[in-house]
Structure formats: C-alpha cells, structure tokens
Design an enzyme around this catalytic site. Structure first.
Site, PDB file in Angstrom:
ATOM      1  N   GLY A 346      79.758  77.286  60.206  1.00 32.34           N
ATOM      2  CA  GLY A 346      79.590  77.227  61.812  1.00 32.34           C
ATOM      3  C   GLY A 346      81.241  78.503  62.596  1.00 32.34           C
ATOM      4  O   GLY A 346      81.900  78.423  63.138  1.00 32.34           O
ATOM      5  N   VAL A 351      73.809  79.864  64.508  1.00 34.25           N
ATOM      6  CA  VAL A 351      72.389  80.035  64.043  1.00 34.25           C
ATOM      7  C   VAL A 351      71.759  79.302  64.666  1.00 34.25           C
ATOM      8  O   VAL A 351      71.630  78.299  64.971  1.00 34.25           O
ATOM      9  CB  VAL A 351      72.441  79.046  62.550  1.00 34.25           C
ATOM     10  CG1 VAL A 351      71.014  80.043  62.131  1.00 34.25           C
ATOM     11  CG2 VAL A 351      73.142  80.174  60.824  1.00 34.25           C
ATOM     12  N   TYR A 555      76.874  62.787  40.988  1.00 29.42           N
ATOM     13  CA  TYR A 555      76.835  62.747  42.874  1.00 29.42           C
ATOM     14  C   TYR A 555      78.167  61.316  41.716  1.00 29.42           C
ATOM     15  O   TYR A 555      77.636  60.914  41.316  1.00 29.42           O
ATOM     16  CB  TYR A 555      75.600  62.021  43.116  1.00 29.42           C
ATOM     17  CG  TYR A 555      75.516  62.452  44.237  1.00 29.42           C
ATOM     18  CD1 TYR A 555      74.519  64.024  44.746  1.00 29.42           C
ATOM     19  CD2 TYR A 555      76.170  61.285  45.819  1.00 29.42           C
ATOM     20  CE1 TYR A 555      74.802  63.970  46.575  1.00 29.42           C
ATOM     21  CE2 TYR A 555      75.773  61.583  46.980  1.00 29.42           C
ATOM     22  CZ  TYR A 555      74.792  63.155  47.122  1.00 29.42           C
ATOM     23  OH  TYR A 555      74.542  63.628  49.062  1.00 29.42           O
TER      24      TYR A 555
HETATM   25  C1  LIG Z   1      74.345  60.147  54.458  1.00 28.70           C
HETATM   26  C2  LIG Z   1      73.866  61.922  54.088  1.00 28.70           C
HETATM   27  C3  LIG Z   1      73.338  62.096  52.824  1.00 28.70           C
HETATM   28  C4  LIG Z   1      73.875  63.767  52.796  1.00 28.70           C
HETATM   29  N1  LIG Z   1      72.252  64.155  52.050  1.00 28.70           N
HETATM   30  C5  LIG Z   1      72.523  65.868  51.566  1.00 28.70           C
HETATM   31  C6  LIG Z   1      71.585  65.995  50.873  1.00 28.70           C
HETATM   32  O1  LIG Z   1      70.833  65.840  50.245  1.00 28.70           O
HETATM   33  N2  LIG Z   1      71.642  67.284  50.445  1.00 28.70           N
HETATM   34  C7  LIG Z   1      72.857  68.396  51.638  1.00 28.70           C
HETATM   35  O2  LIG Z   1      72.406  69.534  51.384  1.00 28.70           O
HETATM   36  N3  LIG Z   1      73.541  67.822  52.526  1.00 28.70           N
HETATM   37  C8  LIG Z   1      73.461  66.183  52.883  1.00 28.70           C
HETATM   38  N4  LIG Z   1      74.846  65.375  53.255  1.00 28.70           N
HETATM   39  C9  LIG Z   1      75.511  66.778  53.756  1.00 28.70           C
HETATM   40  C10 LIG Z   1      74.725  67.116  55.652  1.00 28.70           C
HETATM   41  O3  LIG Z   1      73.879  66.733  55.619  1.00 28.70           O
HETATM   42  C11 LIG Z   1      74.762  68.378  54.931  1.00 28.70           C
HETATM   43  O4  LIG Z   1      75.441  69.514  54.759  1.00 28.70           O
HETATM   44  C12 LIG Z   1      73.971  69.416  56.559  1.00 28.70           C
HETATM   45  O5  LIG Z   1      73.590  70.373  55.942  1.00 28.70           O
HETATM   46  C13 LIG Z   1      74.904  69.211  57.747  1.00 28.70           C
HETATM   47  O6  LIG Z   1      74.210  69.604  58.423  1.00 28.70           O
HETATM   48  P1  LIG Z   1      73.743  68.985  59.902  1.00 28.70           P
HETATM   49  O7  LIG Z   1      73.059  69.326  61.187  1.00 28.70           O
HETATM   50  O8  LIG Z   1      74.480  67.316  60.533  1.00 28.70           O
HETATM   51  O9  LIG Z   1      75.117  69.867  60.370  1.00 28.70           O
HETATM   52  P2  LIG Z   1      76.681  69.416  61.249  1.00 28.70           P
HETATM   53  O10 LIG Z   1      77.052  68.413  60.908  1.00 28.70           O
HETATM   54  O11 LIG Z   1      76.484  68.880  62.685  1.00 28.70           O
HETATM   55  O12 LIG Z   1      78.137  70.674  60.485  1.00 28.70           O
HETATM   56  C14 LIG Z   1      78.210  70.769  59.669  1.00 28.70           C
HETATM   57  C15 LIG Z   1      78.698  72.550  59.476  1.00 28.70           C
HETATM   58  O13 LIG Z   1      78.276  73.235  60.001  1.00 28.70           O
HETATM   59  C16 LIG Z   1      78.157  73.988  61.126  1.00 28.70           C
HETATM   60  N5  LIG Z   1      76.796  74.149  61.953  1.00 28.70           N
HETATM   61  C17 LIG Z   1      76.251  73.091  62.719  1.00 28.70           C
HETATM   62  N6  LIG Z   1      75.132  74.353  62.776  1.00 28.70           N
HETATM   63  C18 LIG Z   1      75.299  75.534  63.384  1.00 28.70           C
HETATM   64  C19 LIG Z   1      74.328  76.372  63.667  1.00 28.70           C
HETATM   65  N7  LIG Z   1      73.524  76.215  63.745  1.00 28.70           N
HETATM   66  N8  LIG Z   1      75.052  77.805  62.978  1.00 28.70           N
HETATM   67  C20 LIG Z   1      76.768  77.899  62.693  1.00 28.70           C
HETATM   68  N9  LIG Z   1      76.538  76.105  62.393  1.00 28.70           N
HETATM   69  C21 LIG Z   1      76.269  75.115  62.231  1.00 28.70           C
HETATM   70  C22 LIG Z   1      79.169  73.056  61.980  1.00 28.70           C
HETATM   71  O14 LIG Z   1      80.109  74.154  62.662  1.00 28.70           O
HETATM   72  C23 LIG Z   1      79.501  72.771  61.289  1.00 28.70           C
HETATM   73  O15 LIG Z   1      81.067  72.705  60.349  1.00 28.70           O
HETATM   74  C24 LIG Z   1      74.407  64.612  53.352  1.00 28.70           C
HETATM   75  C25 LIG Z   1      75.177  63.778  54.466  1.00 28.70           C
HETATM   76  C26 LIG Z   1      74.532  62.565  54.680  1.00 28.70           C
HETATM   77  C27 LIG Z   1      76.026  61.538  55.902  1.00 28.70           C
END
Ligand SMILES: Cc1cc2nc3c(=O)[nH]c(=O)nc-3n(C[C@H](O)[C@H](O)[C@H](O)COP(=O)(O)OP(=O)(O)OC[C@H]3O[C@@H](n4cnc5c(N)ncnc54)[C@H](O)[C@@H]3O)c2cc1C
Lengths: 635, 681
Positions: A346, A351, A555
C-alpha cells in the site's frame, strides 16, 4: 458425516467435493446464488443509488461492524467461550465446529497457561466515540469527492475499524477501548475509475491515502502513522468485488481487487473453477491485499503463491496507472514491474484489478495424516518429500505441543471428531509402537487432483513417511486439522478473556536449518518470557507449513498468561522482537508471507542491503513523491 | 575525565561465595571399595543416553564437515577420498576417548587411597555442584578448570564421580601418550588426545573440532579442557588459548544448539606437588620427559603432606548471554555451515574477551592459603635484607595486616578464624618447611643450602657460584609461585602504586598515563582484559581509595599518610617484574647482534641475567624465570620494539634499539610516559 470417507466411488467423490465447497463457502448463510455477479459489469458507483440487491450478495458490507467484531477476530456471531459448566463452546452456525462443545479444552487451557476460570479479563463491550479523535478534515478534498458520488463516511466506528489489522497490540488496545490515530475518513470506491478519481483528488489536495482490503494484516501495515498531520483517508476496496470475466481458453479470470477469498472461490466454483489460493485468512482477506503483501496459500504446491498466480495487475498510483500491455504468461522485459507492485504494502498505489490463473475444480480431494515418533523424523520426511518433488497440495507438520493442542480441541460428539488417538487405537501408537506421547508429532496432508493420481500420489507420500518411522493416521485427523485452520483464529479472543495473550509469526528457512531454528526460537521465547518476568510457562510451539525445493516455511505460535505483569503488551512485544532476532540469527527470513508493514521495518535494511533499500526508495520517490500513500510501511 | 562515572564496578569484597565441604572426610570413615563400586547414575542433558565411543566416531566420520574437507584434500593432493578417509579414521582412533566405567571405578578407588595420603582435605563447594548439575540437564556444558598440576583432571573426574555427575570428556595433550599404559588408562577414564601442534593440518583440525562439537551438540558428556593450554609453572594464570574455546562456542554461534554453558572451575592447591619441578624447569634445568616410570619415581612425593585442595565450581556462564550485542550470528547465514570459513573479526575478539573473562572468573574463586601472604612478605623481606630474616612476631603482625588488606580487595582467603594468627602462621610455615628456615625466632627463605651441600654425593667444592645462584633461585621461584597466587588480587592496585611512583606528578591524567603504559607492558605477564584499561584504573583507584591509602579526586591522586605502607608493599610486589623487563631491554640493546634467533633468546638472556646477578647489579633472582623472559619478549614484539624476521631456517629477532631503550627508561621512571601512546582517561 465423513468418518468413513475413504470409501471411494464416484458418489463419494462428489460428496467430498461438495463437502470441501461447504467448508470454504459454508460460512455464508445459504447465500449461494446464480451467476449474476459474473459479468463484465459497468462501474456501479456513478450514482449514489447503489444496487441494493447485489450488495446483499457480498460477504463484506460497507459497515463491516454489522457482521464482524470491532475488537476481535471474525464474525460477531461466532466465538469461543467457557459456558456455565466450564466447558468450552464454539457459538454460531457458520462453521462445522459451530455449536459444539470441546470438553478437553478447559483442562488444556488451564494446564498449559496456568489460567483460571476465576480470573477474567473481559473486553470493553462497546466503543465510546469520545475515545476517538475528531477527524482532521480537508474540506477542499471532501467537497470535490462529494461531487464524484463515491460513498464515504466520517463515522467513528467506520474509522476505528480501518485503523488496525490483527496484531496482538492492536486488538489488545481495542479491547481496552483505547484508540490511537485513526483514518479521518473512509471511502468506498466501486471500481477502478473511482480509485483513479480518489487518487487524483488526494494528490491535488495533499491527502494521505491508505488502501484497505480485508483488514487481516498482521504486520501493523494498517496502523495510521501517529505523526501524520494530513487528513488520512482509508480506501476500502471491499465494494470492488466482482469477477469481470472468465477466460476459459486461457484459464484466467479478471477480478476486482477488493474481492475476499471466500467470495472469489465461491463464485469461481459456481463456474467449475477455482484459483486454489487459500491463505488461512481467506474468509476475509482480499485479492488486493494478497498482491500487496505477497501472500501465500495453503495449497501453493499445486497452485502456486500469489506471485505465481498473477498474470496481470492494474494499480493506480499518484503518477498514473501502471499495468502491462498484454496478458502474456511470461516476459523478458527487464525487471518484472509486477514485483514492484507485489509486496508494496500500500505504499505505491491501489491495486484495482488483477488477472489470475484459474484451474478446473479438482475432481477428487483426500485428506490424510501421518504420525511420527518425533519432530526430527517428521522434518526429515518433509525434506525428502520436497526432494522428490511430490508434496501434496498441502503438507503441514505440527510439533508435539500442537499435536496436543489439536487433541484438546476435539469436540464432544461427532463421528468425524473421534479422538485423535482413539481413532488410531491409542495404545498402538503410544505403547505398542513405542511412540512417546510427549514427543510424537503429526503431519496433515491434503491431496487434490484426479482420483487415480491422488491415490498413487498418496501411496508415494506414505511410503516415504514410513521410511522415517511415520505411521498413517487416517483421513479424519487430517481433515480436522485443516478445518481447525479457520477456527483457531477465534481462539485468541478466548485467551484474552482469561489473561492469555499470544500471536503467531512465520519465517522461511533453508532445509538444513529447520530443526535448529525451531528449537532455538521456541527456547528463546521461553527464555525471554522468564527474563521479562512472565510468571507462567509460555506456550511456545511451531509447525512447518510449506515445503520448497530449498527450504520450508515455519510458523511459530506463542502465548502466555500475563497475570502479574503491569504492561503485558510491552513484554509481549519485547519477546516477539527477541524471537525475530533469533529467527534472523538462525538463517530465517524476515517474513515468508506476512510482510513487513511497520512491525518488522527495523530489519529491512539488513535484510535487503543498503543498495536494496536505495532501489526501493527511489521507486517510491518516483511513483509517489508527495507520499500520498503514506502508511509508512516497509521503508 | 567525565568517563569516570560510566564504569560502575562491584565491590569485590561483597562477592558472595559458597561454603566448602570436604569430600575426603567421608572417605576416611567408610569403605573405598564400596564407594568405587557404588551405583553411578548421573543426570543427563535432556535425558539423552551417553553414547558409545564407536557411535561417536562414526558420527564424526559421517559429518558433512569432514566429507567436505576430505573431498577438498583429495582434489588438492590427488589422493583418493578413500585414502584420506582411512587416514581420518586413524587420526580419530588416536584421538578419541573411550570412557569405561570400570576404569573410572579403578581410578576412583586408587585415587581415594592416594588423595588420603597426600592431602588433608579436598574441599568442594557443593552449591557449585548443584548449579553444575542443573546446567548439565539444560545445556551442553563445558568445564574449564584452572591448570596447576597433572592432578587436575583426574581430580575433576574424581569429584564428578563422587557427586554422581556426568563424567567429562577431557582434551589432553599428546605428551601423555608417551606413557603407554597411563595414556590408555586415561583414555578409558575419558581423556582424548590432541597433538600439541597441527597448525595447518586441515584434516586434523576438522576431525578434532568435529569430535568436540559432536559431543557437545548431542550433549553426551560435558567437555573439559584447560583454557590456559598447559599447566602454569608460575601459579599465575596464563594467557588463555583460544582454539578450543572457539570450537565449543561454534555450535552456539551457528545455531546448532540454543546455548552452551561454560563453567570455570578454580582448583587451588595449598602445596603444589610439582613445586620444585616447576622452578627447575623455569630455570632451564631440563624438563624430565613425561614417562610412566618418571611418574612412579614421584612416589617419594607420596610420603609428604600437601595440605588441602579447594575446588570451586563457579557460576555457569551462558555463551548466549556473553555474546549478546557482541557478535552478529547472521554472518553464518550466507553459506552452508559445514563449509569452513574465516571467522569474522567480531567473533575473534568476542572469543578473546570471553577467554579473559573466564580466566578472571577462575582467578576470582581461587582459594588463597595464609602461606600465600607469608610468601609474599618473606620474598619482599628477602630482597630488602638478605641475611637476617624476619622475627616471627613481626611476620605474624604483617600477615594480619595483609590479610585484612587482601580481603578488602576481594581475596578469597582461607584464613582459619578460630585459631590465633600466630598458630596460623606457624602451621603454614611448617607445611612449607622446605622453603623457609626458622632460626632463633626469625624466619627467612631457605636459600642457603641447609647445612648439607646442595646435592648429595656431590663434592662441596665443585659447586660453582652459578650453581649456587641457581639453587637459591629454585627456592625463590618456588616461593614466588605462591606469591603469584595472590597476584590477581593485587595486580591492578600494584600497577597503580607503581604508576604513582613513576608519574611525574599526582595529576590524575598523568598517573593514568603511567598506569596505562605499565598495564600495556605487562599485559602478557598478568591477566588483564584487553581494552579494559579505564576499568582497571577505576577499580584500582576505588580499592585504594576505599582502604584509605589514596585520596582520589577529580584531578588528583594523592597518597594519604597511612597509605604509604600499602603502596610500598604493592610497588615492591611489582618491582621484580619491572626490573626484569628492564634487564631484558638492556640485554636486547647491549648484547643482541644481527643473528640472535628466537630459539637462542632464552639461553642468551639467562646468561646475561646471571652475570648481572652475580655482579650484584640485580637484586631479583626470580628474573631468572624463563616465563618472565618469554613474556617480556612477547610484549616487546607486540609493541613493535622487536620484530621477528623469518630467516631461511629460523626466525631472528630484530631490535629497534631506540625504542627498546626508551621503554627501559620509561619502565625505570627515567622518562615520562608518552602521552600520545595512551588513551585519555
Ligand atoms: C488468522 C490469519 C491468518 C492468516 N493466514 C495467512 C496465510 O495463510 N497466508 C498469507 O499470506 N497471509 C496470511 N495472513 C495475513 C494476511 O491475511 C495477509 O497479509 C493478506 O494478504 C492481507 O490481505 P487483506 O486484504 O486483509 O489486506 P489488509 O490487511 O487490508 O492490508 C494489508 C496491506 O496491504 C495493503 N493493501 C490492501 N489492499 C490493497 C490494494 N487493493 N492495493 C494496494 N494495497 C493494498 C494495505 O494498505 C496494507 O498495507 C493471515 C492473517 C490472519 C489474521
């Protein structure tokens, strides 16, 4: 219902496919509908009058707090609690485990953490809006934004909701009703064009933008920099959630970046396809978020990680829109610009649309599990599987503590949930075969593909396992392991009700260091807790969740009872920091998939070198000279 | 000058030490056989089973490290890998221990008997044993005993056996292997053997380090070695050797174990078995080769009283916490860990610093007998008035004074409180009756041949002046070795006392410059931690200030009225070394021609010193100690006043006369310390 799912036959196959579908999509309350969402739709945000009926089909409404917790994980109707009888119970109806009792959990919980039902630390039930700073308004910006018709809000709840991800400190503060710097406004673009307008206006009026996807970040990426004096606008992509087209000839789909994992899979499944990208957070995390953080899915062995799945990306930056001119599967055109976008967290832009690879839904799925006499043997087996490049869709190795934990989550009555050991003839493992219950560990497996191949594949893997002393331990145990993935995230909130705080974090590491890193990081956690005055033995456990040719993803889970500590979050942060230092000292990476955010920023320079930092900085400086995307992640 | 507050030192007097328990006492009251045969079931590291030596060997032979080096060697030399492999097995065979409980029991039984005749008691701090036991269960453990006697490692194993602790595996010098039978016995009691020098031999080094690391990593047994490398002939701690310490720290640094705990052990002998043997050796009277028969000749030793032994097991030191903030372990992430690589500068200096800290930890818990104080006083007296000696009363009074001073400096003094001082003194004197002569209520060193000629059977007339000098020197050096036991207590205050003496004013900076100069000169002689000049200065000021001998202000260091006595004592203590270094300098300036080889240095300087002594131009016979001579040369080489030039066959010494001359003058207080060379306080 699937206690004897190893039966085979095509009806069986169907049933498993359905069942799998349900696990993924089953959280929705029967809102599976036709193909109305799969159309190359026009941008819907032109009028403030939005299409209510189609709005309803989405998992994520604008007012997220209507269905999701504002200060914990997941759906509001779903949580763990200890009922009046002191038994652990999982509420709601969304999950397979919902409504069930887990009789062993209390004992495990009390025994592991020294926690007690008498000592509760409940969360503040409601957010007091007085705790929220009044918004910093940029009137010129708002004026012009209003004229575009893009929905927005200054509502305290809306703003607080977008000010955090799911790091422990973030949730802990919310539970105490404490709120720091939050966005001053939330906007909900409906399509790429809306985003272009928002970014243009932000540049014109010097407003800080923070993209918001699913809010599942665990790197403090969504935290608003407290020093930011400009108006901060959270760009919530959740309404950009359509599949724009499916290209069956090339097996690709064009999707809006705000779609969350479960919707994407559900909608594709309806057409017989899937992406196969299943991060544990897939219920809530978004496509844009995956791209922005370089996410990794459980089944990457078949489908690849996000970088393998992405064919084309469109991102709106302060300098304009960046995208490639074609959808070619691979290019030699200098450094891949996708790699500036993926992992940008971000900091460069929003995106908006992504072309992703899709696959026909697998014909057959089969779970499995193997018990090893000890963790060392288990790791050796995974290493061999990786060497022979025959890893199933997913293979995960739990250490002994996690094995016991999984055991503690066994629900009361259900054929599927037979006791891990009972189902295996307890004494056969623990006595007859000389497995020590305090050392054994378990690997869970998921095979996918056409039936013949799956069965062949399965045999190959079990044969390898046998060489390392592994005994096949049945499908149920495997399936239960995977199902718990979605449920485990809810457990932290239960812990927090009883003075237990915890978190997970990950790394990737070369094969020859896997055992060392596991041992040392776990020991470091225990050691640091002791040194920092934690009164109770912490839970410090790990699992190997992904295999690669040259290494693995590990992990760690860690949690402790914080009674007697005056500043538990600070202690927690110190321990986590020490654990990260230990990871780095043992040859582990700063992150395999969670990303850097602000939480791990301090180690970026040593991770990618001075020149590396300079390269990233210069990209940022060119793309976003005014730091419009000012969330200050990464650099 | 503002840096003063930065270093806060602990008051050494407040150091808490454990109590001792005499383990011989029980042996005197119950069956030795039953003791030796009793059930032995030590606690183990995380419950691992001790591994058979065959298994250990094959783990070493199969290690990636060894494979890598074998392949490399084969490429370099054209030998087949199988060939190198065979050589590797042979080396390992020669090296490996082969612990057998039956041999241990045999030793336990024999040693009981021997110890009971030789020693009055063997005192062990049991709390230390408990700490060790705890450490053994939690981490790989390395035992680092001080090394003053051949006895040390048998004694260590004996104690561990007595307390039902895991028997250590001990790195022993190859010289033991000369004694075939004893060598094999020692091997079966846990010793493994390393060649003294194998500098560039990659194969040997790899086998050796893998052998040690494999034991450590798997926690099969505590590893024991002597940080000082060899027995100290002078009772001063020796400059630590880093090779083995490097090896045992390596598994931690590379992340192969979570931590390694290092346990310094201080073994103090009230009377050293090898007392005169060492003195002779230092004087250049050739060392008898270690042979089984030689050891048995030592049987006459058995008829004497050697007082007590104190063994203090120090606080286990975590290598992890030692290294915190000092090394970056990430440096091992860039290449596979089994491929040898040059160690980083940070690691070298970390190991070096740790080694010094550990030797100091050994020193701190060395138990000093009253005799150590008496020897110091008698030596000083000897050099002041050669003939009359001291009245016993006077000696007692001075000893009591010194007892109190040394306690205030943190000495771990074993002075029986319930006995009147005069008795303490007389019983000490009687234990060391070979070194002192008491005559008409006066005590002095037994330097004149006591009535009888020096050697029986030798005609008196043939004793030359030189021989007489050397025989006197044997007594003086023996005595000095006891005084040296207390040097670690006094060295910092003594350096300060000498610095005050030589400094041109009492300006603190001035005194510090002198101190720093002296400290630098003597850093091969005494254990002075590298880079700790300011700390040492502060510590010395603090101690002398606390005891009222000095008044230390922001600007000045002033000797108080009552402080002169202390300061005189302290500078006298250092004086032999000061004089000795000066003589060596003079020798280098006056005598050295272009062709002095390193090898010839000791005999030549010895000759020069003998001449000076006989001419009465030098007071201190102990300057004859080759230890002092070697140390001073090492210091001069380090400072750059002498250079080693590698010749065709041997290295020759090239002397920078101007520099050596000025060093001599500075040592003698004739030249002010050059400010430029020393750090500012
Ligand atoms: C219970 C749990 C399990 C998880 N398991 C995994 C897993 O198995 N694998 C994994 O990779 N991750 C995992 N994660 C981490 C997280 O889910 C990932 O990092 C995920 O990709 C974040 O996506 P989000 O849409 O929630 O993004 P957000 O949390 O909303 O944002 C994350 C970052 O991306 C940026 N962002 C979001 N959307 C956009 C966009 N459209 N354009 C530009 N920037 C953007 C935001 O500004 C921020 O910096 C887990 C998290 C939790 C809490």
């Amino acid at each position: 219902m699937a206690s004897n799912s190893s039966g085979g036959g095509s009806s069986d196959r169907q049933r498993i496919a359905q069942q799998r579908l349900r696990i993924i999509a089953g959280h929705l309350q029967g809102r599976v509908d036709g193909d109305s969402t799969i159309l190359a739709a026009e941008c819907k945000a032109q009028g403030s009058q939005t299409d209510v009926s189609s709005e309803e089909k989405k998992t994520v409404p604008r007012r997220r707090q209507e269905i999701m917790k504002w200060n914990g994980w997941g759906y509001s109707d779903t949580k763990f609690l200890f009922n009046k009888k002191g038994q652990a119970e999982f509420t709601g109806k969304r999950y397979r485990l919902s409504g069930m009792i887990m009789p062993a959990l209390k004992e495990w919980f009390e025994g592991t953490f020294g926690a007690s039902m008498q000592h509760k630390s409940l969360a503040t039930p409601v957010l007091t809006s007085s705790a929220v700073q009044p918004p910093i308004l940029n009137e010129a910006f708002e004026e012009e934004l209003k004229s575009t018709g893009i929905p927005s809000s200054h509502d305290a709840e809306d703003r607080v909701y977008r000010a955090h991800g799911h790091c422990l400190n973030e949730i802990f503060a919310l539970r105490e009703g404490k709120v720091g710097r939050v966005p001053d406004m939330v906007v909900w673009p409906n399509c790429h064009k809306d985003v272009v307008e928002i970014v243009e206006l932000a540049c014109k009026h010097d407003v800080c933008l923070i993209p918001y996807g699913g809010g599942t970040s665990v790197s403090s990426a969504l935290e608003c920099p407290p020093e930011e004096t400009r108006s901060i606008v959270s760009v919530d992509t959740s309404q950009m959630n359509r599949i724009l087209w499916i290209d069956e000839k090339n097996l690709t789909a064009r999707v809006e970046a705000g779609i969350v994992g479960q919707d994407l899979e559900r909608l594709l499944n309806e057409s017989g396809y899937c992406t196969g990208h299943e991060p544990d957070s897939m219920e809530f995390s978004s496509l844009g978020g995956w791209v922005a953080t370089r996410a990794s899915g459980m089944k990457k062995n078949i489908y690849g990680n996000i970088e393998d799945l992405v064919i084309h990306v469109k991102m709106v930056t302060p300098q304009g829109v960046i995208e490639k001119s074609c959808q070619g599967p691979r290019m030699s055109t200098g450094p891949d610009i996708h790699h500036f976008i993926m992992g940008s967290e971000g900091t460069l832009g929003v995106v908006t649309e992504v072309t992703m690879k899709i696959r026909p839904m697998p014909e057959y799925q089969k779970y499995g599990s193997v018990v090893f006499p000890n963790f060392e043997q288990g790791v050796a087996c995974l290493r061999e599987v990786a060497k022979q490049r025959c890893a199933p869709a997913s293979i995960r190795l739990m250490d002994n503590e996690q094995f016991k934990f999984g055991h503690a989550l066994k629900p009361q009555v259900s054929s599927l949930f037979t006791s891990f050991l009972d189902g295996l003839k307890k004494f056969y493992i623990t006595k007859f075969k000389g497995f020590d219950p305090d050392r054994l560990c378990v690997a869970t497996l998921l095979f996918e593909g056409d039936r013949e191949k799956v069965l062949q594949h399965e045999k190959q893997v079990y044969d390898i396992a046998a060489k390392f002393g592994g005994l096949a331990a049945g499908e149920d145990n495997g399936q239960r392991g995977y199902m718990l993935t979605f449920v485990i995230a809810y457990l932290r909130d239960l812990g927090m009700d009883y003075y237990v705080i915890g978190e997970s974090f990950e790394t990737s590491v070369p094969w020859d260091r896997v055992l060392d890193i596991c041992r040392n990081v776990k020991a470091r956690i225990t050691h640091e807790c002791k040194g920092k005055g934690v009164q109770f033995q912490p839970l410090s456990t790990c699992r190997v969740t992904q295999t690669y040719d040259a290494g693995a993803c590990v992990y760690f889970y860690f949690a402790f009872n914080y009674r007697g500590l005056s500043d538990p979050v600070h202690v927690y942060e110190q321990v986590e920091r020490a654990a990260r230092e230990e990871i780095l000292a043992n040859g582990g990476s700063l992150s395999h998939h969670h990303g850097v955010g602000k939480l791990r920023k301090e180690w970026m320079r040593e991770t990618i070198s001075n020149v590396g930092m300079g390269m990233l900085k210069s990209v940022k400086d060119y793309v976003d000279p005014k730091n419009i995307f000012g969330n200050r992640n990464l650099l | 000058m503002a840096s003063i507050a930065v270093y806060s030192h602990r008051d050494p007097m407040l150091k808490k030490r454990d109590d001792f328990e005499d383990i011989l006492e029980e042996r005197r009251n119950s069956s030795d056989l039953r003791y030796a045969l009793r059930c032995y079931a030590p606690v183990l590291y995380k419950g691992v089973a001790p591994c058979k030596s065959g298994m250990l060997k094959s783990m070493v032979l199969q290690s990636d490290q060894l494979h890598y080096v074998i392949n490399q060697l084969s490429k370099e030399t054209g030998r087949t890998t199988a060939d190198v492999q065979v050589q590797a097995s042979a080396i390992l065979e020669e090296m490996a221990h082969c612990l057998q409980l039956s041999t241990v029991r045999f030793f336990a039984f024999t040693l009981c008997k021997v110890f009971k005749t030789l020693f009055r008691s063997i005192c062990v701090n049991e709390e230390g044993i408990q700490r060790l036991q705890q450490a053994i269960q939690e981490h790989p453990v390395v035992l680092l005993p001080s090394h003053r006697s051949y006895m040390d490692f048998l004694l260590m194993s004996y104690i561990l056996f007595t307390y039902d602790l895991s028997l250590p595996v001990i790195a022993a010098g190859m010289d033991f292997m000369g004694m075939k039978f004893i060598g094999e016995m020692l091997r079966m009691s846990g010793a493994f053997f390393i060649r003294r020098s194998f500098g560039g031999d990659k194969l040997y080094w790899t086998l050796f380090s893998e052998y040690v690391k494999t034991m450590l990593k798997n926690g099969y047994a505590p590893v024991e070695f002597f940080l000082e490398g060899t027995r100290s002939r002078t009772s001063k701690s020796l400059t630590p050797k880093l090779g083995l310490l490097n090896i045992v720290m390596d598994p931690f640094l590379k992340g192969e174990v979570f931590d390694v705990h290092v346990v310094p052990v201080s073994i103090s002998y009230e009377r050293i078995l090898e007392e005169t043997l060492y003195a002779r050796e230092l004087l250049g009277i050739p060392k008898p080769k270690e042979s089984t028969s030689g050891l048995f000749k030592a049987r006459k030793v058995l008829s004497e009283d050697y007082g007590s032994i104190h063994v203090y097991f120090g606080q286990p030191v975590s290598v992890r916490s030692l290294s915190e903030g000092k090394v970056n372990r990430c440096q091992f992430n860039q290449q596979p860990r089994h491929i040898p690589r040059r160690t980083g500068e940070d690691i070298n200096s970390f190991v070096n610093d740790s080694a010094y800290r550990l030797v100091r930890a050994q020193e701190e818990n060395m138990v000093l007998a009253p005799w150590v104080l008496l020897a110091s006083l008698l030596l000083q007296n000897h050099h002041q008035n050669q003939t009359q000696g001291m009245a016993v009363d006077e000696l007692t009074a001075q000893a009591v004074w010194l007892r109190d001073v040394s306690r205030q400096y943190g000495a771990f003094l074993h002075w029986p409180e319930h006995i009147p001082p005069s008795e303490v003194v007389s019983s000490s004197l009687s234990l060391h009756r070979g070194l002192v002569r008491i005559c008409e209520g006066r005590v002095q060193l037994a330097v004149e041949p006591a009535g009888a000629p020096a050697g029986p059977g030798e005609p008196h007339s043939s004793v030359t002046q030189e021989e007489e000098l050397l025989s006197r020197a044997v007594t003086v050096l023996s005595c000095a070795s006891y005084r040296n036991q207390a040097l670690h207590i006094f060295v910092r205050p003594a350096l300060l006392a000498s610095a005050i003496h030589t400094a041109s004013s009492c300006q603190k900076q001035e005194v510090f410059n002198s101190f720093s100069f002296l400290r630098n000169m003597f850093s091969n002689e005494f254990i002075l931690c590298p880079g700790a000049t300011v700390q040492d200065f502060e510590e010395a000021c603090y101690l002398l200030g606390k005891t009222g001998a000095l008044q230390v202000t922001q600007q000045e260091v002033l000797v108080t009225e009552g402080g002169h006595r202390t300061l005189a004592f302290l500078s006298n203590m250092l004086d032999p070394f000061l004089q000795g270094y000066q003589v060596v300098c003079r020798f280098l300036c006056e005598e050295v021609t272009e062709t002095l080889t390193e090898k010839l240095f000791i005999p030549a300087v010895r000759k020069f010193i003998i001449k000076h002594l006989l001419e009465g131009r030098l007071r201190y016979t102990e300057v004859l100690s080759s230890d002092l001579q070697k140390n001073s040369l090492a210091a001069l080489l380090r400072i750059g006043a002498v250079r080693k030039v590698q010749g065709v066959e041997q290295a020759t010494l090239k002397v920078n006369r101007v520099m050596v001359n000025s060093l001599e003058d500075t040592l003698g207080g004739k030249l002010p310390t050059q400010k430029a060379v020393v750090a500012r306080l």
